[in-house]
Design an enzyme around this catalytic site. Structure first.
Site, PDB file in Angstrom:
ATOM      1  N   HIS A 124       0.833  -1.207   0.000  1.00 24.37           N
ATOM      2  CA  HIS A 124       0.000   0.000   0.000  1.00 24.37           C
ATOM      3  C   HIS A 124       0.867   1.256   0.000  1.00 24.37           C
ATOM      4  CE1 HIS A 124      -3.259  -2.742   1.259  1.00 24.37           C
ATOM      5  NE2 HIS A 124      -4.059  -1.826   0.735  1.00 24.37           N
ATOM      6  N   LYS A 128      -0.708   5.033   4.559  1.00 22.76           N
ATOM      7  CA  LYS A 128      -1.615   4.106   5.257  1.00 22.76           C
ATOM      8  C   LYS A 128      -1.266   4.006   6.737  1.00 22.76           C
ATOM      9  CE  LYS A 128      -3.843  -0.410   4.826  1.00 22.76           C
ATOM     10  NZ  LYS A 128      -5.155   0.178   5.183  1.00 22.76           N
TER      11      LYS A 128
HETATM   12  N1  LIG Z   1     -12.879  -1.016   2.709  1.00 24.36           N
HETATM   13  C1  LIG Z   1     -12.215  -0.505   1.666  1.00 24.36           C
HETATM   14  O1  LIG Z   1     -12.414  -0.881   0.498  1.00 24.36           O
HETATM   15  C2  LIG Z   1     -11.211   0.567   1.897  1.00 24.36           C
HETATM   16  C3  LIG Z   1     -10.918   0.947   3.156  1.00 24.36           C
HETATM   17  N2  LIG Z   1     -10.067   1.975   3.380  1.00 24.36           N
HETATM   18  C4  LIG Z   1      -9.880   2.333   4.767  1.00 24.36           C
HETATM   19  O2  LIG Z   1     -10.484   3.601   4.992  1.00 24.36           O
HETATM   20  C5  LIG Z   1      -9.747   4.300   5.979  1.00 24.36           C
HETATM   21  C6  LIG Z   1      -9.330   5.641   5.430  1.00 24.36           C
HETATM   22  O3  LIG Z   1      -8.350   5.432   4.437  1.00 24.36           O
HETATM   23  P1  LIG Z   1      -7.904   6.584   3.455  1.00 24.36           P
HETATM   24  O4  LIG Z   1      -9.073   7.086   2.690  1.00 24.36           O
HETATM   25  O5  LIG Z   1      -6.743   6.087   2.713  1.00 24.36           O
HETATM   26  O6  LIG Z   1      -7.397   7.653   4.483  1.00 24.36           O
HETATM   27  P2  LIG Z   1      -7.275   9.217   4.295  1.00 24.36           P
HETATM   28  O7  LIG Z   1      -6.421   9.674   5.409  1.00 24.36           O
HETATM   29  O8  LIG Z   1      -6.943   9.555   2.893  1.00 24.36           O
HETATM   30  O9  LIG Z   1      -8.760   9.711   4.512  1.00 24.36           O
HETATM   31  C7  LIG Z   1      -9.401   9.575   5.733  1.00 24.36           C
HETATM   32  C8  LIG Z   1     -10.376  10.735   5.822  1.00 24.36           C
HETATM   33  O10 LIG Z   1     -11.158  10.540   6.980  1.00 24.36           O
HETATM   34  C9  LIG Z   1     -11.154  11.753   7.712  1.00 24.36           C
HETATM   35  N3  LIG Z   1     -11.315  11.426   9.119  1.00 24.36           N
HETATM   36  C10 LIG Z   1     -10.400  10.923   9.985  1.00 24.36           C
HETATM   37  N4  LIG Z   1     -10.966  10.739  11.199  1.00 24.36           N
HETATM   38  C11 LIG Z   1     -12.256  11.127  11.078  1.00 24.36           C
HETATM   39  C12 LIG Z   1     -13.343  11.181  11.973  1.00 24.36           C
HETATM   40  N5  LIG Z   1     -13.209  10.768  13.227  1.00 24.36           N
HETATM   41  N6  LIG Z   1     -14.517  11.651  11.519  1.00 24.36           N
HETATM   42  C13 LIG Z   1     -14.665  12.048  10.253  1.00 24.36           C
HETATM   43  N7  LIG Z   1     -13.679  12.031   9.348  1.00 24.36           N
HETATM   44  C14 LIG Z   1     -12.480  11.575   9.771  1.00 24.36           C
HETATM   45  C15 LIG Z   1      -9.844  12.419   7.406  1.00 24.36           C
HETATM   46  O11 LIG Z   1      -9.962  13.799   7.620  1.00 24.36           O
HETATM   47  P3  LIG Z   1      -8.644  14.674   7.907  1.00 24.36           P
HETATM   48  O12 LIG Z   1      -7.838  14.616   6.676  1.00 24.36           O
HETATM   49  O13 LIG Z   1      -9.200  15.991   8.225  1.00 24.36           O
HETATM   50  O14 LIG Z   1      -7.967  13.983   9.058  1.00 24.36           O
HETATM   51  C16 LIG Z   1      -9.695  12.086   5.912  1.00 24.36           C
HETATM   52  O15 LIG Z   1     -10.410  12.985   5.120  1.00 24.36           O
HETATM   53  C17 LIG Z   1      -8.573   3.403   6.368  1.00 24.36           C
HETATM   54  O16 LIG Z   1      -8.937   2.657   7.506  1.00 24.36           O
HETATM   55  C18 LIG Z   1      -8.423   2.508   5.148  1.00 24.36           C
HETATM   56  O17 LIG Z   1      -7.805   1.286   5.429  1.00 24.36           O
HETATM   57  C19 LIG Z   1      -9.488   2.666   2.372  1.00 24.36           C
HETATM   58  C20 LIG Z   1      -9.742   2.330   1.078  1.00 24.36           C
HETATM   59  C21 LIG Z   1     -10.596   1.220   0.736  1.00 24.36           C
HETATM   60  O1  LIG Z   2      -5.782   2.140   3.242  1.00 23.18           O
HETATM   61  C1  LIG Z   2      -6.010   1.828   2.057  1.00 23.18           C
HETATM   62  O2  LIG Z   2      -5.657   2.527   1.098  1.00 23.18           O
HETATM   63  C2  LIG Z   2      -6.747   0.588   1.817  1.00 23.18           C
HETATM   64  N1  LIG Z   2      -7.187  -0.068   2.854  1.00 23.18           N
HETATM   65  C3  LIG Z   2      -7.952  -1.251   2.840  1.00 23.18           C
HETATM   66  C4  LIG Z   2      -7.288  -2.320   3.667  1.00 23.18           C
HETATM   67  O3  LIG Z   2      -6.688  -2.000   4.719  1.00 23.18           O
HETATM   68  O4  LIG Z   2      -7.367  -3.483   3.317  1.00 23.18           O
HETATM   69  C5  LIG Z   2      -8.393  -1.678   1.474  1.00 23.18           C
HETATM   70  C6  LIG Z   2      -7.545  -1.241   0.336  1.00 23.18           C
HETATM   71  O5  LIG Z   2      -6.540  -2.192   0.120  1.00 23.18           O
HETATM   72  C7  LIG Z   2      -7.006   0.151   0.441  1.00 23.18           C
END
Ligand SMILES: NC(=O)C1=CN([C@@H]2O[C@H](COP(=O)(O)OP(=O)(O)OC[C@H]3O[C@@H](n4cnc5c(N)ncnc54)[C@H](OP(=O)(O)O)[C@@H]3O)[C@@H](O)[C@H]2O)C=CC1
Ligand SMILES: O=C(O)C1=N[C@H](C(=O)O)C[C@H](O)C1
Length: 236
Positions: A124, A128
């Site tokens: 990743h 992350k």
């Molecule tokens: N299930 C799936 O398919 C996937 C899951 N994920 C998971 O999603 C999560 C986020 O990943 P990712 O998008 O890469 O992370 P990012 O850091 O890019 O985005 C997270 C976002 O969530 C916001 N945030 C953090 N804490 C809070 C809160 N308590 N309330 C509201 N908003 C909040 C952050 O805001 P700020 O920037 O202001 O802190 C940011 O905008 C991870 O756990 C990741 O593993 C990711 C991609 C796919």
């Molecule tokens: O943090 C990410 O970016 C992603 N998180 C998920 C995970 O922890 O498995 C899914 C995806 O691979 C992207």
């Protein structure tokens, strides 16, 4: 992705960061401002926000699609109990491909159970927060669910001495650049190796899956759902 979809709109963005107490009560003004017409909450954020997310969803009976990873065993228990009151869908990976991979590895694990070592490598981006990925853990759980003799998860093998045992299932995390998300499952036998791999080439695949999950979940009864329910539901 939502903008291009006529079926749904974004009602609000909320902050569930637990950072403010007044008389022992946590205060979340933005969360309280959520439009009453909100049908589903989608969470891609941080596990720290889970208690507030669950409390709000339960109180207002709003189904939740929880895509965040890195939850503790206690978090997972709390999600399970909340799902007795309101529909919740959790999936560490919203892509169609990974959800197919989860069943392919089960089939492979069953067939190769007697004499193949199994290892998982995930890669990743360097932003992350959690490792190993939620998907790697879901793959490991899926493999274990198919095996008669359950594997013991071994993370990274840093500083570990001695030979690998057959009971081990190695899980390894690579972090770098802007890799979207790669998962490889290696079945290594004597003289042959089978590798099953999924690469997400764009984050769009997660958004597409989340939108499908929203459309599936909005009218569901309380319960704990996952992406395999969505994929197997023809109307989703
Ligand atoms: N299930 C799936 O398919 C996937 C899951 N994920 C998971 O999603 C999560 C986020 O990943 P990712 O998008 O890469 O992370 P990012 O850091 O890019 O985005 C997270 C976002 O969530 C916001 N945030 C953090 N804490 C809070 C809160 N308590 N309330 C509201 N908003 C909040 C952050 O805001 P700020 O920037 O202001 O802190 C940011 O905008 C991870 O756990 C990741 O593993 C990711 C991609 C796919
Ligand atoms: O943090 C990410 O970016 C992603 N998180 C998920 C995970 O922890 O498995 C899914 C995806 O691979 C992207």
């Amino acid at each position: 992705m939502v903008k291009d979809d006529e079926g749904i709109t974004i009602a609000a963005g909320v902050d569930t960061t637990p950072d403010k107490f007044i008389n022992d009560y946590l205060v979340y003004p933005t969360l309280n401002a959520v439009n009453e017409k909100t049908d589903v909450i989608v969470d891609f954020s941080n596990p720290k926000g889970l208690p507030i997310l669950l409390a709000y969803g339960m109180e207002n009976r709003i189904p939740m699609v929880i895509c965040t990873t890195g939850h503790s065993p206690e978090d997972k228990e709390n999600i399970k109990s909340a799902s007795e009151k309101v529909a919740i869908l959790t999936s560490a990976n919203m892509s169609l491909g990974v959800n197919l991979l989860l069943s392919l590895v089960k089939q492979a694990a069953k067939a190769l159970e007697e004499n193949f070592d199994i290892e998982i490598i995930e890669k990743h981006h360097n932003q992350k927060m959690d490792s190993p990925s939620g998907t790697a853990l879901a793959i490991a759980d899926s493999i274990n669910s198919a095996l008669k003799e359950k594997k013991e998860y071994v993370y990274g093998r840093h500083s570990k001495t001695g030979k690998r045992t057959f009971q081990e299932l190695g899980i390894h995390a690579i972090r770098g650049g802007n890799i979207v998300g790669d998962h490889s499952v290696i079945f290594a036998g004597a003289g042959e190796v089978i590798e099953i791999n999924h690469s997400a080439l764009s984050r769009d695949v997660f958004a597409v899956g989340a939108i499908r999950a929203v459309k599936f979940l909005y009218d569901k009864d309380p319960g704990l759902y996952n992406m395999s329910d969505v994929v197997s539901n023809a109307t989703a």
